[in-house]
Design a protein around this motif. Structure first.
Motif, short mmCIF file in Angstrom:
data_model
loop_
_atom_site.label_atom_id
_atom_site.label_comp_id
_atom_site.label_asym_id
_atom_site.label_seq_id
_atom_site.Cartn_x
_atom_site.Cartn_y
_atom_site.Cartn_z
N LYS A 18 0.90 -1.07 -0.09
CA LYS A 18 0.00 0.19 -0.01
C LYS A 18 0.86 1.32 -0.02
N VAL A 19 0.73 2.09 -1.08
CA VAL A 19 1.32 3.29 -0.92
C VAL A 19 0.57 4.41 -0.15
N ARG A 20 1.35 4.96 1.02
CA ARG A 20 0.67 5.70 1.97
C ARG A 20 1.37 7.01 1.91
N PRO A 21 1.15 7.86 1.17
CA PRO A 21 2.21 9.01 1.28
C PRO A 21 1.68 9.90 2.57
N PHE A 22 2.66 10.77 2.92
CA PHE A 22 2.58 11.45 4.22
C PHE A 22 1.86 10.87 5.35
N CYS A 23 2.01 9.57 5.63
CA CYS A 23 1.54 8.84 6.56
C CYS A 23 2.45 8.28 7.50
N LYS A 24 2.03 8.09 9.14
CA LYS A 24 2.98 7.54 10.02
C LYS A 24 3.36 6.21 9.70
N ASP A 25 2.59 5.24 8.98
CA ASP A 25 2.78 3.91 8.53
C ASP A 25 3.27 3.80 7.33
N SER A 26 3.75 4.89 6.52
CA SER A 26 4.17 4.53 5.42
C SER A 26 5.30 3.76 5.15
N LEU A 47 -6.45 7.92 -1.27
CA LEU A 47 -6.55 6.48 -0.96
C LEU A 47 -5.45 6.13 0.04
N ASN A 48 -5.77 5.46 1.16
CA ASN A 48 -4.97 4.76 2.05
C ASN A 48 -4.16 5.90 2.99
N TYR A 49 -4.96 7.01 3.07
CA TYR A 49 -4.56 8.14 4.03
C TYR A 49 -5.34 7.99 5.32
N GLU A 50 -4.79 6.71 5.94
CA GLU A 50 -5.73 6.65 7.29
C GLU A 50 -4.88 6.89 8.49
N ASN A 51 -3.62 7.29 8.44
CA ASN A 51 -2.85 7.58 9.40
C ASN A 51 -1.92 8.77 9.11
N PRO A 52 -2.59 10.16 9.15
CA PRO A 52 -1.77 11.05 8.58
C PRO A 52 -0.61 11.50 9.46
N PRO A 57 1.27 14.10 11.50
CA PRO A 57 1.35 15.60 11.60
C PRO A 57 2.72 16.46 11.62
N LYS A 58 3.83 15.45 11.60
CA LYS A 58 4.89 16.25 11.28
C LYS A 58 5.22 16.92 9.87
N PHE A 59 4.36 16.44 8.95
CA PHE A 59 4.40 16.85 7.75
C PHE A 59 3.75 18.15 7.56
N ASN A 60 2.85 18.50 8.51
CA ASN A 60 2.03 19.86 8.40
C ASN A 60 1.26 20.20 6.88
N ILE A 61 0.84 19.04 6.47
CA ILE A 61 0.04 19.16 5.23
C ILE A 61 -1.04 18.17 5.46
N GLY A 62 -2.06 18.60 4.85
CA GLY A 62 -3.26 17.45 4.84
C GLY A 62 -3.74 17.06 3.54
N LEU A 63 -3.74 15.88 3.41
CA LEU A 63 -4.44 15.59 1.62
C LEU A 63 -5.97 15.58 1.65
N ASN A 64 -6.44 15.68 0.70
CA ASN A 64 -7.97 15.74 0.59
C ASN A 64 -8.35 14.13 0.81
N LYS A 65 -9.51 14.10 1.79
CA LYS A 65 -9.84 12.66 2.20
C LYS A 65 -11.08 12.30 1.63
N GLU A 66 -11.95 13.35 1.11
CA GLU A 66 -13.21 12.82 0.27
C GLU A 66 -13.16 13.30 -0.92
N LYS A 67 -13.85 12.69 -1.82
CA LYS A 67 -14.07 13.25 -3.15
C LYS A 67 -14.93 14.37 -2.96
N LYS A 68 -14.59 15.50 -3.71
CA LYS A 68 -15.19 16.72 -3.55
C LYS A 68 -15.62 17.32 -5.06
N GLN A 69 -16.62 17.90 -5.27
CA GLN A 69 -17.07 18.46 -6.82
C GLN A 69 -16.74 19.95 -6.36
N VAL A 70 -15.71 20.35 -6.91
CA VAL A 70 -15.51 22.00 -6.65
C VAL A 70 -15.17 22.69 -7.95
N ARG A 71 -15.17 24.04 -8.23
CA ARG A 71 -14.86 24.73 -9.42
C ARG A 71 -13.38 24.79 -9.08
#
Lengths: 83, 433
Positions: B240-248, B388-393, B395-409
């Motif tokens: 599982k590729v887990r970018p920016f996660c504790k368990d990557s 996907l696989n963004y279950e354990n972000p 915090p040391k990275f200080n960024i948050g990935l988008n968790k839910e599918k969003k419809q935005v302009r």
């Protein structure tokens, strides 16, 4: 070769990982014992290269887990440079 | 043509574990599930090793409507072998040209070509050398086979394969299949190749060397490649590729490739081509520290991003969607997070950040092109995909990935990449009104 290489390496590593040099023995595994991770290992390598004006090979970076190994890598690099 | 020429993206041709062709890819990626399996490598019928892989399924180069005579010529040159990396490039170019509705049947089609690959030809060559060298040496002493005879036999067996390693031959094959006679280029900037290719293609069009340029890249992971990444300690054991996660725990290869057509915007509008977005500029900086390790604390990546802002005449507040490299390796993720937070601030609300390797794996030299293609589909559909696989972000990275599918302009999107050898790159795309 620096006279007090071991002490200089202890001070350098202690500075990078936020510890006192006295906490570091030659055989202290700073990955296992002091919580150093792959990110800090790169910072240690950068500091070593800057201070001793040497180049550490990519594959040697994960091998630097103790002060003793750091000293060995630096000695090897300085000897290679002197040739 | 001139420097004021605007560059449109008019054709997309992806090949990935999430589907072949843009419609299949977009449908499957919206399902929110990845397609990862264990790939097994055998020697003489015995299992050698296995590794997780996002594998392309159901690929057959003969199903894309590519001229069969040309495919036969290529097979002859390759001494009867079908090289998957090359077949992926051919299929990606075909898909992209068809999507752009570009006619390439005439010699004066105005097309240029940029191909990218990190190691084309190397895996078949390496396995061939290993196999034949083993057969030549097995059971023989030094006295029975002189060094000269051994070298001579290798020379005869591998000369053609040797030429095909990252050289002109595959550029020739692809160009010939699609009747491309204008400026052509093969480039290799490791994982950042795709973003370098956009810039090269844009410059080719702006200089008047071609009206449109098809950019394609591919990677078909083999056992040797896996062994190298495993030995570097950056291949995921969990699959599982887990970018920016504790368990990557590292990356997983992604099979496939991508083709993208770039074209003069005015011409594209005139011929009523589908226009996904405009490529408005890129930024590139070569850190030049190590081959396989980024220099934590160096600002090369930030420089690449800032050059992209300058060249695209945008500012950080213009970026609605950011797609980082996101490999799931702690030091690389940290290096990347530093560049992102230095540019956009800690835990920025804008841009939204999305990563695609958990879906399609790491497609190496084609990764930036394939992921930018998915980003362009996001831009077109005003959709930000969940990480996907963004279950354990972490915090040391200080960024948050988008968790839910969003419809935005979405109007403007940026793809960034920090590659081996310190090839840092950023590319900016804007929707065309």
């Amino acid at each position: 070769m620096p006279q007090n290489l071991e002490q200089e390496v202890k001070e350098l590593i202690a500075g990078v990982i936020g510890r006192e040099p006295e906490e570091l023995k030659l055989e202290t595994n700073f990955w296992k014992d002091l919580g150093v991770d792959s990110i800090k290992a790169i910072e240690i390598t950068v500091a070593i290269e800057r201070k001793f004006k040497v180049s550490v090979r990519d594959e040697e970076i994960p091998k630097i887990t103790t002060v003793g190994q750091a000293v060995a890598v630096i000695k090897g690099a300085l000897e290679k440079k002197a040739k | 043509m001139s420097s004021s020429t605007r560059i449109a993206i008019t054709g997309l041709g992806p090949l990935s574990s999430m589907g072949i062709g843009k419609d299949n890819l977009w449908k499957n990626i919206n399902s929110g599930k990845a397609n990862v399996k264990k790939e097994e490598a055998f020697i003489d019928g015995e299992l050698w090793d296995s590794f997780f892989l996002h594998k392309v399924e159901g690929f057959n180069v003969h199903k894309f409507g590519i001229d069969e005579d040309r495919l036969s010529d290529i097979k002859d040159w390759k001494e009867g072998e079908e090289i998957t990396d090359l077949n992926y490039l051919l299929a990606a170019v075909k898909l992209a040209l068809d999507d752009a509705k570009l006619d390439y049947s005439k010699r004066d089609n105005g097309l240029g070509l940029v191909l990218a690959h990190e190691n084309i030809g190397l895996m078949p060559f390496g396995l061939k050398v290993s196999n034949l060298a083993y057969n030549a040496l097995i059971g023989k002493s030094k006295d029975q086979l002189s060094k000269k005879d051994f070298f001579n036999s290798l020379y005869k067996s591998f000369l053609k394969s040797g030429y095909d390693i990252q050289s002109f031959a595959d550029l020739y094959h692809v160009a010939k299949v699609f009747n491309i006679h204008n400026y052509s280029l093969f480039l290799n900037n490791a994982c950042a190749s795709g973003l370098y290719a956009y810039e090269a293609a844009a410059e080719i069009i702006k200089s008047g060397q071609a009206k449109a340029v098809v950019v394609a890249a591919s990677d078909n992971p083999e056992i040797y490649k896996y062994l190298w990444f495993r030995d570097l300690g950056i291949y995921s054991k969990s699959g599982k590729v887990r970018p920016f996660c504790k368990d990557s725990d590292g990356l997983v290869f992604g099979d496939g490739g991508a083709g993208v057509v770039l074209e003069d915007l005015a011409s594209a509008k005139k011929r009523k081509a589908p226009i996904y977005a405009e490529y408005i500029g890129g930024g590139f900086d070569l850190e030049g520290w190590k081959i396989t390790v980024p220099q934590i604390g160096n600002d090369s990546y930030q420089r690449a991003i800032n050059k992209a802002f300058k060249n695209s005449k945008t500012k950080k507040t213009d970026i609605d969607l950011l797609v980082p490299h996101g490999v799931g390796s702690q030091p690389i993720d940290y290096y990347e997070a530093q560049a992102i937070t230095d540019t956009f601030g800690n835990n920025p609300k804008k841009p939204l950040i999305s990563v695609f390797k958990p879906f399609v794996g790491h497609n190496l030299g084609s990764s930036a092109l394939l992921e930018s293609l998915i980003m362009l589909l996001s831009l077109k559909n005003d959709t930000v995909l969940p990480a996907l696989n963004y279950e354990n972000p972490d915090p040391k990275f200080n960024i948050g990935l988008n968790k839910e599918k969003k419809q935005v302009r979405l109007k403007t999107a940026m793809k960034i990449c920090c590659a081996f050898a310190g090839f840092n790159a950023a590319a900016v795309f804007r929707k065309v009104n």
